[in-house]
Design a protein around this motif. Structure first.
Motif, PDB file in Angstrom:
ATOM      1  N   THR A   1       0.157  -1.683   0.517  1.00  0.00           N
ATOM      2  CA  THR A   1      -1.017  -2.469   0.108  1.00  0.00           C
ATOM      3  C   THR A   1      -0.817  -2.944  -1.324  1.00  0.00           C
ATOM      4  O   THR A   1      -0.254  -2.233  -2.149  1.00  0.00           O
ATOM      5  CB  THR A   1      -2.268  -1.585   0.201  1.00  0.00           C
TER       6      THR A   1
ATOM      7  N   SER B   1      -0.440  -6.457  -4.286  1.00  0.00           N
ATOM      8  CA  SER B   1       0.138  -7.786  -4.478  1.00  0.00           C
ATOM      9  C   SER B   1       1.651  -7.792  -4.274  1.00  0.00           C
ATOM     10  O   SER B   1       2.218  -8.844  -3.957  1.00  0.00           O
ATOM     11  CB  SER B   1      -0.210  -8.288  -5.883  1.00  0.00           C
TER      12      SER B   1
ATOM     13  N   LEU C   1      -4.411   1.957  -7.626  1.00  0.00           N
ATOM     14  CA  LEU C   1      -5.276   1.048  -8.404  1.00  0.00           C
ATOM     15  C   LEU C   1      -5.927   0.017  -7.488  1.00  0.00           C
ATOM     16  O   LEU C   1      -6.984  -0.512  -7.798  1.00  0.00           O
ATOM     17  CB  LEU C   1      -4.484   0.352  -9.519  1.00  0.00           C
ATOM     18  N   GLY C   2      -5.279  -0.237  -6.348  1.00  0.00           N
ATOM     19  CA  GLY C   2      -5.877  -1.132  -5.360  1.00  0.00           C
ATOM     20  C   GLY C   2      -6.800  -0.402  -4.397  1.00  0.00           C
ATOM     21  O   GLY C   2      -7.330  -1.007  -3.462  1.00  0.00           O
ATOM     22  N   GLY C   3      -6.973   0.890  -4.589  1.00  0.00           N
ATOM     23  CA  GLY C   3      -7.944   1.640  -3.803  1.00  0.00           C
ATOM     24  C   GLY C   3      -7.429   2.178  -2.475  1.00  0.00           C
ATOM     25  O   GLY C   3      -8.194   2.774  -1.717  1.00  0.00           O
ATOM     26  N   ALA C   4      -6.128   1.998  -2.191  1.00  0.00           N
ATOM     27  CA  ALA C   4      -5.636   2.331  -0.841  1.00  0.00           C
ATOM     28  C   ALA C   4      -4.914   3.677  -0.774  1.00  0.00           C
ATOM     29  O   ALA C   4      -4.254   3.985   0.209  1.00  0.00           O
ATOM     30  CB  ALA C   4      -4.701   1.227  -0.356  1.00  0.00           C
ATOM     31  N   LEU C   5      -5.056   4.511  -1.800  1.00  0.00           N
ATOM     32  CA  LEU C   5      -4.204   5.694  -1.922  1.00  0.00           C
ATOM     33  C   LEU C   5      -4.278   6.657  -0.737  1.00  0.00           C
ATOM     34  O   LEU C   5      -3.261   7.216  -0.335  1.00  0.00           O
ATOM     35  CB  LEU C   5      -4.519   6.436  -3.222  1.00  0.00           C
TER      36      LEU C   5
ATOM     37  N   LYS D   1      -0.231   5.793  -7.576  1.00  0.00           N
ATOM     38  CA  LYS D   1      -0.651   4.702  -6.714  1.00  0.00           C
ATOM     39  C   LYS D   1      -2.172   4.725  -6.585  1.00  0.00           C
ATOM     40  O   LYS D   1      -2.800   5.721  -6.895  1.00  0.00           O
ATOM     41  CB  LYS D   1      -0.008   4.837  -5.328  1.00  0.00           C
TER      42      LYS D   1
ATOM     43  N   ASP E   1       6.197  -0.058  -0.060  1.00  0.00           N
ATOM     44  CA  ASP E   1       4.922  -0.181  -0.773  1.00  0.00           C
ATOM     45  C   ASP E   1       5.164  -0.381  -2.272  1.00  0.00           C
ATOM     46  O   ASP E   1       6.236  -0.048  -2.790  1.00  0.00           O
ATOM     47  CB  ASP E   1       4.080   1.095  -0.546  1.00  0.00           C
ATOM     48  N   GLY E   2       4.153  -0.888  -2.946  1.00  0.00           N
ATOM     49  CA  GLY E   2       4.191  -1.017  -4.398  1.00  0.00           C
ATOM     50  C   GLY E   2       3.746   0.277  -5.054  1.00  0.00           C
ATOM     51  O   GLY E   2       3.518   1.296  -4.389  1.00  0.00           O
TER      52      GLY E   2
HETATM   53  O1  LIG Z   1      -3.977   1.048  -3.845  1.00  0.00           O
HETATM   54  C1  LIG Z   1      -3.071   0.272  -4.091  1.00  0.00           C
HETATM   55  C2  LIG Z   1      -1.651   0.602  -4.002  1.00  0.00           C
HETATM   56  O2  LIG Z   1      -1.338   1.914  -4.371  1.00  0.00           O
HETATM   57  C3  LIG Z   1      -0.686  -0.397  -4.611  1.00  0.00           C
HETATM   58  O3  LIG Z   1       0.564  -0.128  -4.055  1.00  0.00           O
HETATM   59  C4  LIG Z   1      -0.552  -0.322  -6.094  1.00  0.00           C
HETATM   60  O4  LIG Z   1      -1.824  -0.414  -6.690  1.00  0.00           O
HETATM   61  C5  LIG Z   1       0.354  -1.453  -6.623  1.00  0.00           C
HETATM   62  O5  LIG Z   1      -0.239  -2.681  -6.383  1.00  0.00           O
HETATM   63  P1  LIG Z   1       0.365  -4.032  -6.954  1.00  0.00           P
HETATM   64  O6  LIG Z   1       1.637  -4.273  -6.236  1.00  0.00           O
HETATM   65  O7  LIG Z   1      -0.688  -5.066  -6.656  1.00  0.00           O
HETATM   66  O8  LIG Z   1       0.541  -3.848  -8.426  1.00  0.00           O
END
Ligand SMILES: O=C[C@H](O)[C@H](O)[C@H](O)COP(=O)(O)O
Length: 232
Positions: free
Chosen positions: A34, A36, A105-109, A103, A90-91
């Protein structure tokens, strides 16, 4: 002062994603991350499935948003079940030298951890801004907490990680896909991260933390100098 020549991170995220997707083979069950950066991976898997380079791919999504994106990209998506996943991509918000991660910050942990713990290989994709020398250096640690009694849980968490706050982008707290809230904790540097994880997991009201310790096998980290491959 703002950087007069900011680097556009989007092409870097995409480059890292393409390197990870190259590891996928036909017939694999794939954990879909999840955020960007993971978005580029999902789109690339979809592209390869659509043009026939990959067949028999089943995706397992780590969020509602990734589920929708993957289906739009033409992927078959199934719910998580007890079978292992061949790979997950994953990011991350922070990547330490030993590939411990923050991980969420997008809320999907929570869904990410549930899914990625079942992956034979967890591959992380990121731009260079996510690299840290110690966990907690740049990012807060997201901690998913139950909604019921959340003010009490926040108080308990403040005893453990004094710096932090309930995530509240507007008038109401942020709500995860699981109907929970998130406490973003500022970590003290030089702490024992594994001990902190145990303490947080033992705290009433805590559902899961965004610490992914010892889970990632490899990271592809892109900068303007190219993509670096990091292993544990
Ligand atoms: O909850 C979100 C996930 O852990 C993302 O993998 C993480 O926040 C990185 O997101 P981004 O690629 O948008 O920086």
């Amino acid at each position: 002062m703002p950087d007069p020549h900011p680097v556009d991170l989007e092409p870097l995220k995409k480059e890292a994603a393409l390197r990870a997707v190259a590891l996928i083979q036909s017939g694999m069950r794939v954990g879909l991350g999840t955020g960007s950066t993971a978005r580029y991976a999902i789109l690339e898997i979809g592209r390869r499935v659509q043009n026939g380079e990959l067949t028999g791919i089943v995706g397992v999504a780590t969020s509602e948003a990734s589920d929708v994106l993957a289906r739009e990209a033409g992927l078959t998506v199934e719910d998580l079940d007890p079978r292992p996943l061949d790979i997950a991509i994953d990011g991350a918000d922070e990547i330490a030298p030993n590939l411990d991660l923050i991980k969420g910050l997008g809320g999907a942990l929570l869904r990410e951890k549930l899914t990625e713990i079942q992956a034979r290989r967890l591959i992380i994709i990121a731009d260079h801004s996510k690299i840290v020398s110690q966990i907690g250096e740049k990012s807060p640690l997201p901690i998913e907490i139950a909604r019921f009694g959340f003010l009490s849980t926040v108080e308990r968490l403040r005893q453990i990680v004094p710096g932090g706050r309930l995530r509240q982008p507007g008038a109401q707290p942020y709500v995860t896909d699981n109907g929970n809230y998130i406490y973003d904790a500022q970590l003290a540097l030089d702490g024992d991260i594994a001990a902190l994880e145990r303490q947080l997991k033992g705290t009433l009201g805590v559902v899961e933390t965004g610490l992914f310790l010892g889970m990632a096998e490899r990271a592809f980290v892109a900068s303007t100098d190219g993509v670096r491959e990091l292993s544990r």
